[in-house]
Every structure is written in C-alpha cells, then in structure tokens.
Design an enzyme around this catalytic site. Sequence first.
Site, PDB file in Angstrom:
ATOM      1  CG  ASP A  13      69.923  -3.758  43.450  1.00 32.62           C
ATOM      2  OD1 ASP A  13      70.647  -4.136  42.521  1.00 32.62           O
ATOM      3  OD2 ASP A  13      68.945  -3.005  43.292  1.00 32.62           O
ATOM      4  CG  HIS A  14      68.688  -6.090  49.189  1.00 30.80           C
ATOM      5  ND1 HIS A  14      68.577  -4.912  49.881  1.00 30.80           N
ATOM      6  CD2 HIS A  14      67.557  -6.198  48.454  1.00 30.80           C
ATOM      7  CE1 HIS A  14      67.427  -4.335  49.597  1.00 30.80           C
ATOM      8  NE2 HIS A  14      66.793  -5.098  48.730  1.00 30.80           N
ATOM      9  NE  ARG A  22      82.406  -5.344  59.188  1.00 34.43           N
ATOM     10  CZ  ARG A  22      82.814  -6.343  59.941  1.00 34.43           C
ATOM     11  NH1 ARG A  22      83.717  -7.180  59.504  1.00 34.43           N
ATOM     12  NH2 ARG A  22      82.309  -6.513  61.129  1.00 34.43           N
ATOM     13  NE  ARG A  53      71.220   4.421  48.216  1.00 38.47           N
ATOM     14  CZ  ARG A  53      69.950   4.830  48.370  1.00 38.47           C
ATOM     15  NH1 ARG A  53      69.046   4.006  48.824  1.00 38.47           N
ATOM     16  NH2 ARG A  53      69.617   6.066  48.088  1.00 38.47           N
TER      17      ARG A  53
HETATM   18  N1  PXP Z   1      61.509  -3.880  40.509  1.00 40.43           N
HETATM   19  C1  PXP Z   1      62.031  -2.636  40.611  1.00 40.43           C
HETATM   20  C2  PXP Z   1      61.878  -1.712  39.453  1.00 40.43           C
HETATM   21  C3  PXP Z   1      62.732  -2.244  41.779  1.00 40.43           C
HETATM   22  O1  PXP Z   1      63.254  -1.008  41.859  1.00 40.43           O
HETATM   23  C4  PXP Z   1      62.889  -3.176  42.811  1.00 40.43           C
HETATM   24  C5  PXP Z   1      63.662  -2.797  44.034  1.00 40.43           C
HETATM   25  O2  PXP Z   1      64.986  -2.589  43.729  1.00 40.43           O
HETATM   26  C6  PXP Z   1      62.348  -4.448  42.641  1.00 40.43           C
HETATM   27  C7  PXP Z   1      61.636  -4.774  41.497  1.00 40.43           C
HETATM   28  C8  PXP Z   1      62.511  -5.512  43.681  1.00 40.43           C
HETATM   29  O3  PXP Z   1      61.867  -5.140  44.856  1.00 40.43           O
HETATM   30  P1  PXP Z   1      62.147  -5.996  46.155  1.00 40.43           P
HETATM   31  O4  PXP Z   1      63.590  -5.875  46.467  1.00 40.43           O
HETATM   32  O5  PXP Z   1      61.263  -5.332  47.172  1.00 40.43           O
HETATM   33  O6  PXP Z   1      61.731  -7.399  45.841  1.00 40.43           O
END
Ligand code: PXP
Length: 254
Positions: A13-14, A22, A53
Amino acid sequence: MPASPLRLGVNVDHVATLRNARGGTMPDPVRAARAAVAAGADGITAHLREDRRHIRDDDVERLMREIDRPLNFEMAATDEMLGIALRLRPHAACLVPEKREERTTEGGLDIVGGREHLAPVIRQLNEAGVRVSLFVEPEVHVMEAARALGAPVVELHTGTYCEAVVAGDEGRVRAELARLARAAEHGSALGLEIHAGHGLTVDSVGPVAALPQVRELNIGHALMAEAIFDGLPAAIRAMRAAMDAGRAQAGVAA
Ligand code: PXP
C-alpha cells in the site's frame, strides 16, 4: 532450505501512497510486489480503500495478473468491495474495518456487533472460493465469533503489542503477548488458521513469529520504511531473518 511454514505477506500500500503523492506512475506497487516476491515474500497484500487513497482498482487487477503469488485483498465489508472481490476472486480477502478519517486500520473488526452484516459477505466469499480472513482483536471470545461466522482464517491485530514495544513498556509487552498467545491457541484449537499483523518491525516480530499457531504475518510499513535506506530486498530479507530467529528461539519449526 525447506519452505518456511511461517509465511510473509508483504503489503505494498505504501508504495502506492508515494506514487499518488505526485499523481504519476512511480513508484509502481506492482514492481514492488515483484521485487518482494524475488526477495522471498510468500504473498502480497493490498488494501483497496473506499477513497482509493493508495491502492487503486487497476493496481489490484495488475497484482492478480502479473504476480504469481497469492494476493491477500484487504477490504471493508461493503457492497462495492464485495462486488470487486467476487469479480476478481483473489486468493484471500481480509475483511477490515474502515473509517475515512483514520490514517491506517486502527482496530480490529467488530465481528460480534457486526455479525449480521458480515455473515452474508463471508458466505458469498466462501462460496466464490475466496479464503476469508477476519482482522480482529486477539481475544478468545472473538475467536469463537469468527468460528461461528464460518471464516477459515483470522488475522490477529498486533498494533497494541507493537505500541507497547515502541513505548518500552515491558509489562504491557508481556500482557499483550499473552493476549496474542491465548487468542492464537484458542483460535487454532477451534480450527481457525491464524495470521497476525499491523505495526510489526524487525524489533517486534520475533515473539509473534514464535507463536507456533501463527502461519502468516502481513507486514508493510516497516518494510517500506527500511527500504528507503537499504532497498526492499534487503528489508525483506532482514524481516525474514528476524521471523526465523524468533521461531527458532522458541523451538518452533521455521
Ligand atoms: N494487516 C492488516 C489487516 C492491515 O490493515 C495492515 C495495514 O494496512 C497490515 C497488516 C500491515 O500493517 P503495517 O503496515 O503496520 O505493517
């Protein structure tokens, strides 16, 4: 080396968050997923939020198409997300609570109060062959509720434990680990597959990896944070080593 029975799911996701800052195409979360797999990830996790997002619809479609590892599709139990999951049929769907104003998933899903709403969602995913995982607080009564709902998997929320580690509060760390251990034991005895995640770092992952019932950890933020300095493959290898060390120390097969 034999395949580790403790799987590492890498949350990308990150990478999408950074791309979206950007508005262009880089960094590409699918490329990150490919690199993660090459570095030893057993699966990829992506959360398609209602507000898009970070991960977007076409990221999920590309992850399904281009990555030859199971996709753990994190989703809120809404009609829209259910429709997407039923159409794409990822390996797994992890049902998470979702609030617009939160920065990340802050707590586990209320599967006791939300039972009536969740039951048909879980049933439809089960029928479609999507492995349902419920992201929940590590509590014994919650394991019972997950079992009653017919979900095959629970993911135990490790956020409170990780906060205690960061705070250096040893008493709370012990208490939170005991809570995780009790939930893992009870859930496993009920026949649930046990996963865990949220907030885990190389410093906190060991004792969670050491819980013998835990079969999968889903980790994102710490890996991406380390990747800035060391690169994603090195960050994943370091996490895997910390997981294996935690398991070995407890005498559990890596
Ligand atoms: N598991 C679930 C269900 C999550 O929502 C997240 C965060 O998106 C994660 C694991 C991973 O968490 P982190 O990004 O803090 O390692």
